[in-house]
Design a protein around this motif. Structure first.
Motif, PDB file in Angstrom:
ATOM      1  N   SER A   5      36.658   9.443 -40.475  1.00  0.00           N
ATOM      2  CA  SER A   5      38.356   9.809 -40.976  1.00  0.00           C
ATOM      3  C   SER A   5      38.516  11.139 -41.350  1.00  0.00           C
ATOM      4  O   SER A   5      39.846  11.489 -41.199  1.00  0.00           O
ATOM      5  N   ILE A   6      37.671  11.835 -42.060  1.00  0.00           N
ATOM      6  CA  ILE A   6      37.979  13.233 -42.285  1.00  0.00           C
ATOM      7  C   ILE A   6      37.931  14.130 -41.083  1.00  0.00           C
ATOM      8  O   ILE A   6      38.922  14.921 -40.960  1.00  0.00           O
TER       9      ILE A   6
ATOM     10  N   THR B 219      38.966  13.156 -37.856  1.00  0.00           N
ATOM     11  CA  THR B 219      40.164  12.666 -37.372  1.00  0.00           C
ATOM     12  C   THR B 219      41.608  13.201 -38.040  1.00  0.00           C
ATOM     13  O   THR B 219      42.500  13.720 -37.660  1.00  0.00           O
ATOM     14  N   TYR B 220      41.386  13.309 -39.451  1.00  0.00           N
ATOM     15  CA  TYR B 220      42.303  13.916 -40.236  1.00  0.00           C
ATOM     16  C   TYR B 220      42.666  15.247 -40.045  1.00  0.00           C
ATOM     17  O   TYR B 220      43.765  15.823 -39.718  1.00  0.00           O
ATOM     18  N   THR B 221      41.515  16.024 -39.961  1.00  0.00           N
ATOM     19  CA  THR B 221      41.797  17.552 -39.659  1.00  0.00           C
ATOM     20  C   THR B 221      42.027  17.573 -38.355  1.00  0.00           C
ATOM     21  O   THR B 221      43.043  18.488 -37.989  1.00  0.00           O
TER      22      THR B 221
ATOM     23  N   VAL C   8      44.577  15.948 -36.832  1.00  0.00           N
ATOM     24  CA  VAL C   8      45.923  15.429 -37.072  1.00  0.00           C
ATOM     25  C   VAL C   8      46.516  16.535 -37.454  1.00  0.00           C
ATOM     26  O   VAL C   8      47.696  17.126 -37.143  1.00  0.00           O
ATOM     27  N   ILE C   9      46.238  17.331 -38.633  1.00  0.00           N
ATOM     28  CA  ILE C   9      46.542  18.520 -39.182  1.00  0.00           C
ATOM     29  C   ILE C   9      46.662  19.601 -38.122  1.00  0.00           C
ATOM     30  O   ILE C   9      47.953  20.224 -38.224  1.00  0.00           O
TER      31      ILE C   9
ATOM     32  N   THR D  42      49.516  19.034 -35.501  1.00  0.00           N
ATOM     33  CA  THR D  42      50.803  18.632 -35.964  1.00  0.00           C
ATOM     34  C   THR D  42      51.905  18.953 -34.959  1.00  0.00           C
ATOM     35  O   THR D  42      52.796  18.413 -34.669  1.00  0.00           O
TER      36      THR D  42
ATOM     37  N   PRO E  78      43.912   7.990 -40.190  1.00  0.00           N
ATOM     38  CA  PRO E  78      44.675   9.284 -39.865  1.00  0.00           C
ATOM     39  C   PRO E  78      45.607   8.929 -38.682  1.00  0.00           C
ATOM     40  O   PRO E  78      46.637   9.800 -38.662  1.00  0.00           O
TER      41      PRO E  78
ATOM     42  N   MET F 292      48.689   8.036 -40.016  1.00  0.00           N
ATOM     43  CA  MET F 292      49.466   8.944 -40.554  1.00  0.00           C
ATOM     44  C   MET F 292      50.144  10.161 -39.709  1.00  0.00           C
ATOM     45  O   MET F 292      51.222  10.514 -40.039  1.00  0.00           O
ATOM     46  N   ALA F 293      49.407  10.292 -38.602  1.00  0.00           N
ATOM     47  CA  ALA F 293      50.036  10.955 -37.607  1.00  0.00           C
ATOM     48  C   ALA F 293      51.479  10.760 -36.889  1.00  0.00           C
ATOM     49  O   ALA F 293      52.203  11.366 -36.790  1.00  0.00           O
TER      50      ALA F 293
ATOM     51  N   LYS G 139      54.823  11.217 -39.148  1.00  0.00           N
ATOM     52  CA  LYS G 139      55.182  12.429 -39.364  1.00  0.00           C
ATOM     53  C   LYS G 139      56.648  12.611 -38.720  1.00  0.00           C
ATOM     54  O   LYS G 139      56.853  11.983 -37.486  1.00  0.00           O
TER      55      LYS G 139
END
Length: 421
Positions: free
Chosen positions: A309-310, A312-314, A316-317, A320, A405, A408-409, A412
């Protein structure tokens, strides 16, 4: 017994073995017994004990010579050779190469406590097997006494037994069933019973209500026991079956249970599942170990999902602006989600395949090391079905960890995402 289920089967019969040995030019009676020879008396019980061999073990018959052998699989050969015929017997020693001193004394060896013996002094020792008609003499009174003309019996005896080898139980064996001392094949017992069941002393004992050796009155139970000692009863007192594996063991138990259905208590086969008993005794410990391993595995899986998860979230950031471009070109929320889900799916499949491949390669050195330490072959194995399941589990867990994540993407705002650097 189906050799596919059990390659070794043992029959326990209590019968007398009349043996003579030439010790330094003097023929004398000997016995396969672990009983203290200095404590024996002329009582009925001691006579029977000497005849039957107290503490002496018998190893099972091999049903299929092309498959596993009980002795070779469970006992290491220290000297001589493994038994090749029913007339070959072996001496069993423990892990420290110690054996029962009484077993050697009863064979005519002059030994003392803690004395060291060369294996060559024991291997190759021969004995003459004497049948009942030769060994026992009938008196005018109708009872029988052992013949004392040992030289004549020794010269006329045709069957010869030999100590073919000395064996020690392997450290990896779970079948340490033979006690230290002499062990012989149950085929030898069968041979002796076939030779003696029609002997004069057996016939006389069947027709008499007294012990034909001691003239003591006996009841029916004692008489039957005495007939067994004299070789007049071919029925085994017990049968031991050695299944090839636990799956075959269950098939044998199912067969015995089906046989017992609908039968009276007198006709049922009463069995003891030794392997099952051992499993029950160690079941609690094994369950505790299993629960601990499951807990560790669960913790590692949760940690892995968090790390995915971390990561994948990274991702995504860092991407962006790319998300904003995709939305500006008309990509829907679910399209954005699918992009990141596809990435995590590829990551899960590739990592699962790589992990299974590394695990498969590791089985070779692991098996080699375990075999050198314990004589156990192919302990570490990778079942193809299990490998496929592991890849699937890896993929599912990776997708679960990366889906949040990805959502979350997808949420946006396109304008904000385009301004991101």
């Amino acid at each position: 017994i189906d050799p596919n289920l059990s390659n070794n089967i043992g029959f326990t019969r209590t019968t007398g073995i009349n043996l003579l040995r030439d010790v330094n030019g003097k023929v004398q009676p000997v016995s396969f017994s672990n009983q203290n020879p200095d404590a024996e008396s002329l009582s009925l019980s001691s006579t029977m004990s000497a005849m039957t061999g107290v503490g002496v073990s018998s190893f099972p018959t091999q049903l299929d010579t092309s498959k596993e052998n009980f002795l070779k699989d469970n006992y290491s050969l220290l000297a001589g050779s493994y038994p090749a015929s029913a007339t070959d017997v072996v001496l069993i020693v423990d892990g420290n190469n110690n054996t029962n001193i009484n077993a050697l004394k009863n064979l005519g060896f002059d030994v003392k406590e803690d004395e060291k013996l060369d294996f060559d002094e024991i291997v190759g020792t021969t004995f003459k097997l004497v049948n009942n008609n030769t060994y026992y003499t009938k008196l005018p009174t109708g009872n029988f006494i052992p013949n004392t003309d040992y030289d004549a019996m020794y010269q006329n005896a045709s069957d010869e037994l030999k100590i073919s080898g000395i064996l020690r139980v392997k450290s990896s064996s779970t079948m340490n069933l033979l006690s230290p001392g002499i062990a012989y094949s149950d085929q030898l017992t069968t041979q002796i019973v076939n030779e003696n069941k029609e002997s004069e002393i057996v016939k006389a004992q069947k027709d008499s209500d007294v012990n034909v050796l001691t003239t003591e009155k006996v009841d029916e139970s004692t008489k039957q026991t005495l007939l067994s000692y004299l070789g007049g009863d071919s029925l085994p007192s017990s049968i031991m079956i050695y299944p090839n594996n636990f799956e075959d063991k269950e098939k044998i138990l199912d067969y015995l249970d089906d046989y017992n259905k609908g039968k009276s208590d007198e006709d049922k086969i009463i069995y003891t599942d030794l392997a099952g008993t051992m499993t029950e005794l160690t079941g609690g410990l094994m369950d505790a170990i299993t629960y601990v391993l499951i807990a560790f595995a669960g913790i590692s899986l949760v940690t892995s999902m968090i790390m995915i998860s971390i990561i994948t979230y990274t991702s995504v950031i860092e991407r962006t602006k790319e998300i904003g471009v995709l939305k500006a070109l008309g990509a829907r929320k679910k399209d954005i989600t699918r992009v990141f889900d596809a990435e995590t799916c590829i990551l899960g499949v590739s990592s699962g395949i790589l992990g299974v491949f590394i695990a498969w390669l590791a089985t070779f050195p692991i098996n080699s090391i375990l075999y050198s330490m314990t004589d156990l072959k192919n302990v570490a194995q990778l079942n193809p079905v299990h490998a496929i399941i592991l890849v699937i589990v890896s993929t599912v867990l990776t997708m679960l960890g990366g889906h949040l994540p990805a959502r979350m993407a997808a949420k946006k705002d396109a304008a904000i995402a385009l301004r991101a650097e």
